[in-house]
Design an enzyme around this catalytic site. Structure first.
Site, PDB file in Angstrom:
ATOM      1  N   GLY A  49       0.825  -1.203   0.000  1.00  0.00           N
ATOM      2  CA  GLY A  49       0.000   0.000   0.000  1.00  0.00           C
ATOM      3  C   GLY A  49       0.852   1.243   0.000  1.00  0.00           C
ATOM      4  O   GLY A  49       2.077   1.189   0.150  1.00  0.00           O
ATOM      5  N   GLY A  68       0.236   9.015   2.376  1.00  0.00           N
ATOM      6  CA  GLY A  68       0.790  10.352   2.286  1.00  0.00           C
ATOM      7  C   GLY A  68       2.253  10.442   2.632  1.00  0.00           C
ATOM      8  O   GLY A  68       2.963  11.309   2.117  1.00  0.00           O
ATOM      9  N   ASP A  99      -2.697   8.091  16.754  1.00  0.00           N
ATOM     10  CA  ASP A  99      -3.430   7.871  15.505  1.00  0.00           C
ATOM     11  C   ASP A  99      -4.057   6.479  15.505  1.00  0.00           C
ATOM     12  O   ASP A  99      -3.919   5.715  14.549  1.00  0.00           O
ATOM     13  CB  ASP A  99      -2.514   8.041  14.291  1.00  0.00           C
ATOM     14  CG  ASP A  99      -3.318   8.246  12.996  1.00  0.00           C
ATOM     15  OD1 ASP A  99      -4.517   8.585  13.090  1.00  0.00           O
ATOM     16  OD2 ASP A  99      -2.749   8.071  11.913  1.00  0.00           O
TER      17      ASP A  99
END
Length: 753
Positions: free
Chosen positions: A21, A24, A136
């Site tokens: 994958g 950003g 996060d």
């Protein structure tokens, strides 16, 4: 997905096979180590390599990931944050992310939801104990591995004692799962911010939607800061635990430790929303929105996009290889009981009992019937006692052995104590003045003599000196003592510096230079046998036989034992037989058909990844036969009734044939961090955790027979812990944290914690 044109062929010497994958901050690739082990490699995008802000951020990610590598995260294998093109390689964890699981199958309910809530809270506690704030926590940063949820991607985490990196002009995080303070004052974010995110994550898992979801990320952020959460679809039991996590004021939220206590009494079946139709479609749309607003890599450096994990089933299938235990080291480096390899709170609910005929399985019915026929001590009543040790400020766990109606326990600041099985009253107690050592418990019982360990002295209680002490079983009077060494953990993986075989006690001397045998009652020295040159040995009992397992001193010093040998020791003379080399690192676990059985360890460097084979010493030929296991299993090994068992951190118990390596069965239980097994002689196996939670399984099929709730505020997840259960006829005695010992009737287990 396959590699694209322009992708590198290798990173840091790791050949690449596929893309996992891209986001950003970087791209994640699937690579291979030199040994063939799959690894996930995160490569920072080239445009950020010269950006000082992002390079600092990546250094922080690598440092944070290294600090928390453990049972609930992905271990860092290699990294080069200073390279022209910075990268980090971590353990490849197979399984879908929580986001993928919800998107494909809809909301989670029942036992699966309970396990997710508990597993994620344990993970968060592990992270916070390492002094890291994740910052996060979101569905794409949770991987649902067969061994339980793993928290990944520490791209915007920081050490709790570290100045937060300023990201001018950026909102770093994912609004539906961010805390109010993270949106308003990110420099002041602490561990309670992660607790808020965990609350939103559990709501999302249970309902398919976050508690603050809105039409845009801006409205979502507003609702996080100003509005009450939407919790109407959350199962009531889970809602009571989760709602305090979503308080706007960080000080009003529970810590991860507190939340584990709140989750302890969650029922096995939480209920939950349906995962079909409109709910599932809404979930997919919500998940897409979450990925759009994040500023970090949506597929971080440890996930694989594979088929979703199946719903719980009696046999969940094989476990997946993952990084786990720390390398072996001498016990003297592990003196404090507070320095456990993995320290996470044990949690759970009430007891469930399976009676004969509940599921129609004959083995369960026979086991229950056998338990009902077993005797109870006269006047027995369930009891729970705490045995004070020499250091009240550092309680530990005990281990116990039964003789008649007496129970003898030792460890945790207690040389030994005698307890009446009928009511738990103590007859005598001999305390140890020193600091309890990890894994140092009772040596054993021989006739009318009890043998235990004493650490430190009254004059020097903080000394690491250890003695083997013999006590009169009736009165507790000391008969003799002898200094003992402490290298067995490094040699065999188990702390066992002294063993009892019949009326003989064999121990390692204080200089770690020889084996010594004594008559158990008198202490008379029977023989002394020096270790072979250049090696250090530990005694290994195998039925009526005794082996010396020896490791090269150079490998022991490097905490990386790879070439051990076994030598049978003559119990009468101490003479060591010829050396039998063991191929690779291995841990003794028990006997089968008179032969010593070892589990072969899979290692990368000094790191133990799990067990991938069995070895058995033939008692006639003294040769070693090997068999591969179906896969690499991690967890705590044990053996009973000629079968090897491995208990994983999340409660998965796997039964393996010690000769062929074939998997007999696997069973997911609710007892996290369990040790065992202990057999009752009637086809029942007992496993328990440091919190006192117990599960009984039918030995033939793994069918659950009973599960109890916790009985102590304890630590779980200690790898290679020795069994905590002692069976006395119909009485089950369990040793738990804080020197707690309790007993119950196997046919009437406790129903609450």
């Amino acid at each position: 997905m396959s590699l694209r044109g322009g992708d590198p062929e290798e990173i840091g010497g790791y050949p690449l096979e596929a893309r996992l994958g891209s986001g950003g901050m970087g791209t994640v690739f699937l690579g291979r180590s030199a040994s063939g082990r799959p690894v996930a490699i995160k490569l920072i995008h080239q445009q950020f390599a010269d950006d000082d802000e992002f390079r600092i951020r990546f250094r922080q990610e690598v440092a944070a990931a290294r600090r928390v590598s453990g049972a609930f995260t992905a271990a860092v294998i290699d990294a080069d944050p200073e390279a022209a093109h910075p990268w980090m390689a971590t353990t490849f964890i197979e399984g879908p992310t929580l986001a993928q699981r919800i998107a494909k199958q809809g909301p989670i309910g029942g036992p699966e939801l309970r396990r997710l809530a508990i597993g994620l809270t344990e993970a968060l506690r592990d992270i916070h104990r390492a002094g890291v704030v994740h910052r996060d926590l979101k569905p794409s940063n949770v991987v649902l591995s067969p061994e339980g949820p793993r928290v990944i991607d520490f791209g915007i985490s920081r050490a709790a004692d570290q100045q937060t990196l300023t990201m001018t002009g950026r909102v770093i995080g994912t609004p539906p799962f961010m805390s109010p303070e993270q949106l308003q004052a990110p420099r002041g974010v602490g561990p309670r911010s992660d607790v808020f995110s965990l609350g939103t994550l559990l709501v999302y898992a249970a309902t398919g939607q976050g508690p603050f979801d809105a039409d845009s990320p801006y409205m979502t952020a507003y609702q996080v800061v100003h509005e009450a959460p939407s919790l109407g679809a959350v199962p009531d039991a889970l809602r009571q635990a989760v709602e305090p996590c979503l308080a706007k004021d960080p000080g009003a939220r529970p810590s991860a430790d507190d939340l584990l206590v709140r989750l302890r009494d969650l029922p096995a079946d939480l209920g939950g929303a349906s995962g079909t139709g409109e709910d599932a479609r809404c979930t997919r749309e919500t998940d897409t929105q979450h990925h759009l607003v994040t500023d970090d890599t949506p597929v971080p450096g440890t996930t694989a996009s594979v088929s979703p994990a199946p719903d719980p089933a009696p046999d969940p299938g094989p476990a997946v290889e993952a990084a786990g235990d720390a390398p072996r080291r001498p016990r003297r480096r592990l003196r404090s009981v507070l320095a456990a390899v993995v320290a996470v709170a044990a949690i759970g609910g009430g007891a469930a009992v399976m009676r004969a005929g509940d599921s129609g399985a004959d083995d369960g019915g026979r086991a229950v019937a056998a338990a009902e026929q077993a005797p109870l001590p006269d006047g027995f009543r369930p009891w729970r006692e705490s045995v004070p040790g020499g250091r009240a400020d550092i309680p530990d766990e005990l281990r116990c052995a039964a003789r008649g109606d007496a129970l003898f326990c030792g460890g945790g600041g207690v040389v030994a104590t005698r307890i009446r099985a009928a009511d738990g009253s103590r007859v005598w107690t001999e305390k140890s003045p020193g600091v309890p050592a990890q894994g140092v418990h009772l040596v054993g019982v021989s006739g009318d003599t009890v043998l235990g360990y004493r650490i430190g002295t009254e004059e020097q209680p903080d000394s690491s000196a250890t003695e083997v002490v013999a006590l009169d079983a009736a009165k507790g009077r000391e008969l003799w003592s002898a200094p003992s060494g402490g290298q067995s953990t490094g040699v065999t993986g188990r702390t066992r510096d002294a063993v009892v075989l019949g009326s003989t006690v064999v121990s390692v001397d204080a200089a770690d230079s020889r084996l010594e045998a004594r008559q158990a009652r008198s202490g008379r020295v029977l023989w002394r046998t020096p270790f072979p040159a250049g090696t250090t040995c530990a005694p290994v009992p195998a039925g009526k036989r005794l082996y010396a397992m020896c490791a090269p001193d150079a490998e022991l010093s490097a905490t990386d034992v790879r070439h051990p040998v076994l030598r049978e020791a003559d119990l009468a003379s101490g003479r060591l037989g010829r050396a039998v080399a063991v191929e690779g690192a291995a841990m003794p676990v028990g006997t089968a058909d008179g032969g010593l059985v070892l589990l072969r360890e899979r290692r990368e460097g000094p790191a133990l990844l799990g067990y991938d084979g069995v070895a058995r010493v033939d008692p006639a030929t003294r040769e070693v036969a090997y068999a591969r296991l179906p896969e690499t299993y991690d967890g705590t090994p044990g053996m009973a009734g000629g079968t090897v068992y491995l208990t994983g951190q999340t409660g998965l118990v796997t039964a393996l044939d010690p000769v062929t390596g074939r998997k007999k069965w696997a069973r997911q239980t609710a007892v996290e961090g369990a040790s065992g097994p202990v057999a009752d002689g009637h086809g029942t196996l007992y496993f328990s955790s440091a919190s006192g939670r117990v599960v009984a399984l039918a030995a033939r099929t793994g069918k659950p027979l009973l599960t109890t709730g916790p009985r102590a505020e304890g630590l779980a997840g200690e790898t290679n812990a020795t069994p905590r259960v002692t069976v006395m006829g119909r009485v089950v005695v369990v040793a738990a944290a804080r020197n707690t010992v309790f007993a119950f009737d196997a046919t009437k287990p406790p129903r609450t914690g």
